[in-house]
Design an enzyme around this catalytic site. Structure first.
Site, PDB file in Angstrom:
ATOM      1  CE  LYS A 114      67.062  94.970 -21.373  1.00  0.00           C
ATOM      2  NZ  LYS A 114      66.897  94.541 -22.765  1.00  0.00           N
ATOM      3  CE  LYS A 195      65.410  89.649 -16.248  1.00  0.00           C
ATOM      4  NZ  LYS A 195      65.161  89.492 -17.626  1.00  0.00           N
ATOM      5  CE  LYS A 198      69.761  88.131 -23.536  1.00  0.00           C
ATOM      6  NZ  LYS A 198      69.101  87.503 -24.636  1.00  0.00           N
TER       7      LYS A 198
END
Ligand code: AMP
Ligand code: TRP
Length: 328
Positions: A114, A195, A198
Protein backbone atom coordinates in the site's frame (compact mmCIF):
# COMPACT_ATOMS: atom_id res chain seq x y z
CA UNK A 1 -19.44 -19.13 27.25
CA UNK A 2 -19.25 -19.55 23.50
CA UNK A 3 -15.97 -18.89 21.73
CA UNK A 4 -15.86 -15.65 19.75
CA UNK A 5 -15.60 -15.20 15.98
CA UNK A 6 -14.51 -11.71 14.93
CA UNK A 7 -13.85 -10.23 11.52
CA UNK A 8 -14.29 -7.08 9.50
CA UNK A 9 -14.08 -5.40 6.12
CA UNK A 10 -12.91 -1.85 5.54
CA UNK A 11 -15.49 0.43 3.87
CA UNK A 12 -13.28 1.49 0.99
CA UNK A 13 -13.52 0.57 -2.68
CA UNK A 14 -16.04 -1.88 -4.02
CA UNK A 15 -16.69 -5.08 -2.08
CA UNK A 16 -16.09 -7.88 -4.54
CA UNK A 17 -16.50 -11.61 -5.05
CA UNK A 18 -13.00 -12.20 -3.59
CA UNK A 19 -14.12 -10.60 -0.31
CA UNK A 20 -17.18 -12.80 -0.35
CA UNK A 21 -15.62 -16.13 -1.34
CA UNK A 22 -12.48 -15.59 0.78
CA UNK A 23 -13.94 -14.05 3.93
CA UNK A 24 -17.62 -13.19 4.28
CA UNK A 25 -18.96 -16.56 3.16
CA UNK A 26 -17.06 -18.10 6.09
CA UNK A 27 -18.73 -15.66 8.45
CA UNK A 28 -22.15 -16.80 7.30
CA UNK A 29 -21.14 -20.45 7.70
CA UNK A 30 -19.71 -19.91 11.18
CA UNK A 31 -22.84 -17.99 12.14
CA UNK A 32 -25.12 -20.80 11.03
CA UNK A 33 -23.10 -23.40 12.96
CA UNK A 34 -24.56 -21.79 16.12
CA UNK A 35 -21.31 -22.69 17.88
CA UNK A 36 -19.91 -19.21 18.31
CA UNK A 37 -20.58 -15.73 19.48
CA UNK A 38 -20.21 -13.81 16.20
CA UNK A 39 -19.00 -10.23 15.98
CA UNK A 40 -18.64 -8.48 12.62
CA UNK A 41 -17.31 -4.98 12.32
CA UNK A 42 -17.27 -2.31 9.63
CA UNK A 43 -13.71 -1.12 10.17
CA UNK A 44 -14.02 2.54 9.19
CA UNK A 45 -10.93 3.56 11.19
CA UNK A 46 -8.93 1.23 8.96
CA UNK A 47 -10.41 2.84 5.85
CA UNK A 48 -8.96 6.24 6.84
CA UNK A 49 -5.37 4.92 6.85
CA UNK A 50 -5.37 6.08 3.23
CA UNK A 51 -6.95 9.45 2.32
CA UNK A 52 -10.76 9.32 1.99
CA UNK A 53 -13.39 11.79 0.92
CA UNK A 54 -15.74 12.20 3.95
CA UNK A 55 -18.96 12.09 1.91
CA UNK A 56 -17.87 9.03 -0.04
CA UNK A 57 -16.67 7.32 3.14
CA UNK A 58 -20.06 7.85 4.78
CA UNK A 59 -21.70 6.29 1.76
CA UNK A 60 -19.30 3.32 1.78
CA UNK A 61 -19.91 2.67 5.48
CA UNK A 62 -23.61 2.46 4.69
CA UNK A 63 -22.97 0.23 1.69
CA UNK A 64 -20.82 -2.26 3.61
CA UNK A 65 -23.36 -2.40 6.42
CA UNK A 66 -26.16 -3.21 3.98
CA UNK A 67 -23.95 -5.78 2.26
CA UNK A 68 -23.26 -7.63 5.52
CA UNK A 69 -27.00 -7.83 6.12
CA UNK A 70 -27.87 -8.72 2.53
CA UNK A 71 -25.23 -11.46 2.50
CA UNK A 72 -26.88 -13.12 5.45
CA UNK A 73 -25.24 -11.74 8.57
CA UNK A 74 -28.22 -11.91 10.88
CA UNK A 75 -28.38 -9.33 13.67
CA UNK A 76 -30.26 -11.87 15.78
CA UNK A 77 -27.27 -14.20 15.66
CA UNK A 78 -24.38 -11.78 15.23
CA UNK A 79 -23.29 -8.43 16.55
CA UNK A 80 -22.82 -5.93 13.69
CA UNK A 81 -21.25 -2.57 14.45
CA UNK A 82 -19.09 0.26 13.19
CA UNK A 83 -15.57 0.37 14.60
CA UNK A 84 -15.55 4.14 15.27
CA UNK A 85 -18.71 3.80 17.38
CA UNK A 86 -16.72 1.85 19.96
CA UNK A 87 -13.87 4.09 21.09
CA UNK A 88 -12.15 1.20 22.89
CA UNK A 89 -10.66 0.10 19.54
CA UNK A 90 -8.56 3.23 19.14
CA UNK A 91 -7.67 3.29 22.81
CA UNK A 92 -6.47 -0.30 23.00
CA UNK A 93 -4.54 0.21 19.76
CA UNK A 94 -2.55 2.92 21.53
CA UNK A 95 -1.72 0.60 24.42
CA UNK A 96 -0.69 -2.17 22.03
CA UNK A 97 1.55 0.24 20.11
CA UNK A 98 3.71 0.39 23.21
CA UNK A 99 4.53 -3.33 22.99
CA UNK A 100 4.77 -3.64 19.19
CA UNK A 101 8.31 -3.62 17.72
CA UNK A 102 8.82 -1.22 14.82
CA UNK A 103 10.58 -3.96 12.87
CA UNK A 104 7.48 -6.17 12.94
CA UNK A 105 5.40 -3.41 11.35
CA UNK A 106 8.11 -2.72 8.78
CA UNK A 107 7.96 -6.24 7.42
CA UNK A 108 4.17 -6.32 6.87
CA UNK A 109 3.67 -7.02 3.18
CA UNK A 110 0.32 -5.20 3.00
CA UNK A 111 1.98 -2.06 4.35
CA UNK A 112 4.78 -2.33 1.81
CA UNK A 113 2.31 -2.82 -1.05
CA UNK A 114 0.00 0.00 0.00
CA UNK A 115 2.85 2.38 0.82
CA UNK A 116 4.15 2.04 -2.74
CA UNK A 117 0.87 3.45 -4.05
CA UNK A 118 0.80 6.51 -1.74
CA UNK A 119 2.40 9.89 -2.39
CA UNK A 120 2.79 10.44 1.32
CA UNK A 121 2.84 7.48 3.71
CA UNK A 122 0.83 8.17 6.82
CA UNK A 123 1.67 6.92 10.31
CA UNK A 124 -1.84 5.45 10.48
CA UNK A 125 -1.11 3.17 7.54
CA UNK A 126 2.01 1.94 9.27
CA UNK A 127 0.12 1.29 12.51
CA UNK A 128 -2.83 -0.33 10.77
CA UNK A 129 -1.98 -3.88 11.99
CA UNK A 130 -1.91 -2.67 15.61
CA UNK A 131 -5.46 -1.35 15.28
CA UNK A 132 -6.44 -4.69 13.74
CA UNK A 133 -4.86 -6.47 16.73
CA UNK A 134 -6.93 -4.26 19.04
CA UNK A 135 -10.11 -5.16 17.10
CA UNK A 136 -9.47 -8.84 17.56
CA UNK A 137 -8.11 -8.86 21.11
CA UNK A 138 -10.84 -6.64 22.60
CA UNK A 139 -13.35 -9.45 22.18
CA UNK A 140 -11.13 -12.32 23.45
CA UNK A 141 -11.55 -13.73 19.95
CA UNK A 142 -10.79 -17.39 19.15
CA UNK A 143 -11.48 -17.45 15.41
CA UNK A 144 -10.67 -14.79 12.79
CA UNK A 145 -12.15 -15.75 9.39
CA UNK A 146 -10.32 -13.81 6.66
CA UNK A 147 -8.69 -14.22 3.26
CA UNK A 148 -5.08 -15.30 2.92
CA UNK A 149 -3.69 -11.77 2.65
CA UNK A 150 -4.64 -11.13 6.28
CA UNK A 151 -2.79 -14.13 7.75
CA UNK A 152 0.34 -12.10 8.46
CA UNK A 153 -1.72 -9.56 10.41
CA UNK A 154 -3.38 -12.24 12.51
CA UNK A 155 0.03 -13.76 13.21
CA UNK A 156 1.28 -10.37 14.36
CA UNK A 157 -1.83 -10.06 16.56
CA UNK A 158 -0.86 -13.35 18.22
CA UNK A 159 2.67 -12.07 18.83
CA UNK A 160 1.41 -8.80 20.29
CA UNK A 161 -1.01 -10.65 22.59
CA UNK A 162 1.67 -13.05 23.78
CA UNK A 163 4.11 -10.25 24.45
CA UNK A 164 1.52 -8.25 26.38
CA UNK A 165 0.52 -11.30 28.41
CA UNK A 166 4.16 -12.05 29.22
CA UNK A 167 4.87 -8.52 30.34
CA UNK A 168 1.67 -7.73 32.21
CA UNK A 169 -0.20 -10.98 32.94
CA UNK A 170 -2.83 -12.97 31.06
CA UNK A 171 -5.20 -10.38 29.64
CA UNK A 172 -5.72 -11.54 26.04
CA UNK A 173 -6.80 -14.75 24.46
CA UNK A 174 -4.56 -15.88 21.58
CA UNK A 175 -6.67 -15.96 18.38
CA UNK A 176 -6.48 -18.35 15.42
CA UNK A 177 -6.95 -17.55 11.78
CA UNK A 178 -9.64 -19.38 9.73
CA UNK A 179 -9.18 -19.70 5.98
CA UNK A 180 -11.33 -21.19 3.28
CA UNK A 181 -9.02 -23.62 1.58
CA UNK A 182 -10.28 -23.32 -1.99
CA UNK A 183 -11.07 -19.61 -2.17
CA UNK A 184 -8.67 -17.94 0.28
CA UNK A 185 -7.02 -16.02 -2.56
CA UNK A 186 -9.05 -14.97 -5.61
CA UNK A 187 -6.92 -13.35 -8.28
CA UNK A 188 -7.63 -10.34 -10.50
CA UNK A 189 -9.63 -10.94 -13.69
CA UNK A 190 -7.27 -8.64 -15.57
CA UNK A 191 -4.10 -10.15 -14.10
CA UNK A 192 -4.12 -13.60 -12.48
CA UNK A 193 -0.74 -13.00 -10.83
CA UNK A 194 -2.19 -10.35 -8.48
CA UNK A 195 -5.04 -10.73 -6.01
CA UNK A 196 -8.45 -9.30 -6.81
CA UNK A 197 -8.46 -5.96 -5.03
CA UNK A 198 -11.14 -3.41 -4.25
CA UNK A 199 -8.60 -0.64 -4.60
CA UNK A 200 -7.65 -1.76 -8.13
CA UNK A 201 -7.64 1.12 -10.56
CA UNK A 202 -9.15 -0.95 -13.34
CA UNK A 203 -12.72 -2.07 -12.49
CA UNK A 204 -12.19 -5.02 -14.85
CA UNK A 205 -9.96 -6.42 -12.07
CA UNK A 206 -12.92 -7.41 -9.93
CA UNK A 207 -16.60 -8.24 -9.91
CA UNK A 208 -18.26 -6.07 -7.31
CA UNK A 209 -21.11 -7.70 -5.40
CA UNK A 210 -23.37 -4.91 -6.62
CA UNK A 211 -22.31 -5.04 -10.28
CA UNK A 212 -25.30 -5.23 -12.63
CA UNK A 213 -25.79 -8.51 -14.58
CA UNK A 214 -24.58 -7.02 -17.84
CA UNK A 215 -21.48 -5.61 -16.21
CA UNK A 216 -20.71 -9.06 -14.76
CA UNK A 217 -21.17 -10.69 -18.18
CA UNK A 218 -18.89 -8.13 -19.79
CA UNK A 219 -16.19 -8.47 -17.14
CA UNK A 220 -16.10 -12.26 -17.35
CA UNK A 221 -16.09 -12.14 -21.12
CA UNK A 222 -13.10 -9.82 -21.10
CA UNK A 223 -11.25 -11.64 -18.30
CA UNK A 224 -7.77 -12.66 -19.43
CA UNK A 225 -7.25 -16.33 -20.29
CA UNK A 226 -4.19 -18.47 -20.92
CA UNK A 227 -2.79 -19.89 -24.13
CA UNK A 228 -4.25 -23.22 -25.23
CA UNK A 229 -7.90 -24.22 -25.20
CA UNK A 230 -8.29 -26.70 -22.36
CA UNK A 231 -10.32 -25.92 -19.21
CA UNK A 232 -7.86 -27.31 -16.72
CA UNK A 233 -6.71 -26.35 -13.23
CA UNK A 234 -2.97 -25.78 -13.53
CA UNK A 235 -1.72 -22.86 -11.45
CA UNK A 236 1.69 -22.74 -13.06
CA UNK A 237 0.76 -22.95 -16.73
CA UNK A 238 -2.86 -21.78 -16.62
CA UNK A 239 -3.18 -19.24 -13.80
CA UNK A 240 -6.09 -17.35 -15.39
CA UNK A 241 -8.25 -20.40 -16.12
CA UNK A 242 -7.36 -21.82 -12.70
CA UNK A 243 -8.66 -18.64 -11.08
CA UNK A 244 -11.89 -18.75 -13.10
CA UNK A 245 -12.31 -22.41 -12.12
CA UNK A 246 -11.86 -21.45 -8.46
CA UNK A 247 -14.54 -18.77 -8.79
CA UNK A 248 -16.85 -21.19 -10.61
CA UNK A 249 -16.33 -23.82 -7.92
CA UNK A 250 -16.90 -21.26 -5.16
CA UNK A 251 -20.25 -20.14 -6.53
CA UNK A 252 -21.51 -23.43 -7.97
CA UNK A 253 -20.33 -25.35 -4.87
CA UNK A 254 -18.71 -27.94 -7.08
CA UNK A 255 -15.24 -29.50 -6.83
CA UNK A 256 -12.88 -28.33 -9.56
CA UNK A 257 -12.35 -31.78 -11.09
CA UNK A 258 -16.10 -32.07 -11.68
CA UNK A 259 -16.14 -28.74 -13.46
CA UNK A 260 -13.16 -29.80 -15.59
CA UNK A 261 -15.14 -32.88 -16.67
CA UNK A 262 -18.17 -30.80 -17.66
CA UNK A 263 -15.98 -28.70 -19.97
CA UNK A 264 -13.92 -31.45 -21.51
CA UNK A 265 -13.62 -30.75 -25.21
CA UNK A 266 -15.38 -27.38 -24.83
CA UNK A 267 -13.82 -23.97 -25.30
CA UNK A 268 -13.14 -20.93 -23.13
CA UNK A 269 -16.10 -19.00 -24.55
CA UNK A 270 -18.69 -21.54 -23.41
CA UNK A 271 -17.05 -21.92 -20.01
CA UNK A 272 -17.00 -18.16 -19.49
CA UNK A 273 -20.58 -17.75 -20.60
CA UNK A 274 -21.75 -20.31 -18.04
CA UNK A 275 -19.55 -18.83 -15.34
CA UNK A 276 -21.05 -15.37 -15.88
CA UNK A 277 -24.58 -16.77 -15.58
CA UNK A 278 -23.69 -18.61 -12.37
CA UNK A 279 -22.32 -15.43 -10.80
CA UNK A 280 -25.31 -13.38 -11.98
CA UNK A 281 -27.72 -15.95 -10.53
CA UNK A 282 -25.86 -16.27 -7.23
CA UNK A 283 -25.62 -12.51 -6.69
CA UNK A 284 -29.23 -11.76 -7.71
CA UNK A 285 -30.87 -12.52 -4.32
CA UNK A 286 -28.22 -10.46 -2.53
CA UNK A 287 -28.87 -7.51 -4.81
CA UNK A 288 -32.63 -7.74 -4.28
CA UNK A 289 -32.15 -7.88 -0.51
CA UNK A 290 -29.78 -4.92 -0.68
CA UNK A 291 -32.36 -2.81 -2.49
CA UNK A 292 -34.95 -3.72 0.13
CA UNK A 293 -32.65 -2.69 2.96
CA UNK A 294 -31.92 0.62 1.27
CA UNK A 295 -35.57 1.49 1.83
CA UNK A 296 -35.30 0.87 5.53
CA UNK A 297 -32.57 3.11 6.98
CA UNK A 298 -34.27 3.28 10.37
CA UNK A 299 -34.01 -0.47 10.85
CA UNK A 300 -30.36 -0.45 9.85
CA UNK A 301 -29.58 2.41 12.21
CA UNK A 302 -31.14 0.47 15.06
CA UNK A 303 -29.11 -2.65 14.24
CA UNK A 304 -25.90 -0.61 14.35
CA UNK A 305 -26.88 1.11 17.57
CA UNK A 306 -27.66 -2.17 19.30
CA UNK A 307 -24.50 -3.69 17.83
CA UNK A 308 -22.27 -0.91 19.16
CA UNK A 309 -23.85 -1.21 22.58
CA UNK A 310 -23.28 -4.97 22.73
CA UNK A 311 -19.72 -4.62 21.43
CA UNK A 312 -18.86 -1.85 23.88
CA UNK A 313 -19.98 -3.99 26.78
CA UNK A 314 -17.33 -6.60 26.00
CA UNK A 315 -14.68 -4.19 24.73
CA UNK A 316 -14.80 -1.97 27.80
CA UNK A 317 -14.11 -4.92 30.10
CA UNK A 318 -11.05 -5.99 28.15
CA UNK A 319 -9.73 -2.44 27.89
CA UNK A 320 -10.16 -1.99 31.63
CA UNK A 321 -8.25 -5.20 32.31
CA UNK A 322 -5.45 -4.15 29.95
CA UNK A 323 -5.10 -0.69 31.52
CA UNK A 324 -5.18 -2.11 34.97
CA UNK A 325 -2.50 -4.69 34.12
CA UNK A 326 -0.26 -1.90 32.76
CA UNK A 327 -0.62 0.23 35.84
CA UNK A 328 -2.74 2.91 34.22
P1 AMP B 1 -10.19 -6.00 2.21
O1 AMP B 1 -10.69 -5.95 0.81
O2 AMP B 1 -8.70 -5.88 2.29
O3 AMP B 1 -10.91 -5.09 3.18
O4 AMP B 1 -10.50 -7.46 2.72
C1 AMP B 1 -11.68 -7.86 3.39
C2 AMP B 1 -11.62 -9.36 3.57
O5 AMP B 1 -11.65 -10.03 2.30
C3 AMP B 1 -10.34 -9.84 4.26
O6 AMP B 1 -10.65 -10.95 5.08
C4 AMP B 1 -9.48 -10.25 3.11
O7 AMP B 1 -8.52 -11.22 3.47
C5 AMP B 1 -10.49 -10.82 2.14
N1 AMP B 1 -10.03 -10.68 0.75
C6 AMP B 1 -9.69 -9.52 0.13
N2 AMP B 1 -9.32 -9.73 -1.13
C7 AMP B 1 -9.41 -11.08 -1.32
C8 AMP B 1 -9.14 -11.93 -2.44
N3 AMP B 1 -8.72 -11.43 -3.59
N4 AMP B 1 -9.33 -13.25 -2.27
C9 AMP B 1 -9.77 -13.75 -1.10
N5 AMP B 1 -10.04 -13.01 -0.03
C10 AMP B 1 -9.86 -11.68 -0.12
N1 TRP C 1 -7.35 -5.65 7.70
C1 TRP C 1 -8.53 -6.33 7.28
C2 TRP C 1 -8.61 -6.28 5.74
O1 TRP C 1 -8.06 -5.47 5.07
C3 TRP C 1 -9.78 -5.75 7.87
C4 TRP C 1 -9.78 -5.89 9.35
C5 TRP C 1 -9.61 -4.89 10.26
C6 TRP C 1 -9.98 -7.10 10.09
N2 TRP C 1 -9.70 -5.42 11.53
C7 TRP C 1 -9.92 -6.73 11.46
C8 TRP C 1 -10.20 -8.42 9.73
C9 TRP C 1 -10.04 -7.69 12.47
C10 TRP C 1 -10.33 -9.35 10.75
C11 TRP C 1 -10.25 -9.00 12.09
O2 TRP C 1 -9.25 -7.08 5.20
Amino acid sequence: MKEVVFSGVAPSGNIHIGNYLGAIEQWVELQSSNKYQNIFCIVDEHAITVPQNPEKLREKIREVTLLYLALGIDPKKSTIFIQSHVSEHAELAWLLNTVTPLGDLQRMTQFKDKAKKQKSILAGLFNYPVLMAADILLYQTSVVPVGEDQVQHVELTREIAKKFNNLYGEVFRIPNVALKKETKRIMGLDDPTKKMSKSAENPANYIALLDAPDVIRKKIKSAVTDSGTEIKYDLENKPAISNLLTIYGGFAKKPINEIEKIYQGKGYAEFKKDLAEIIVTELAPLQVKYKGLEKNPRKVKKILKDGAKAAKKIASQTLKAAKNAMGL
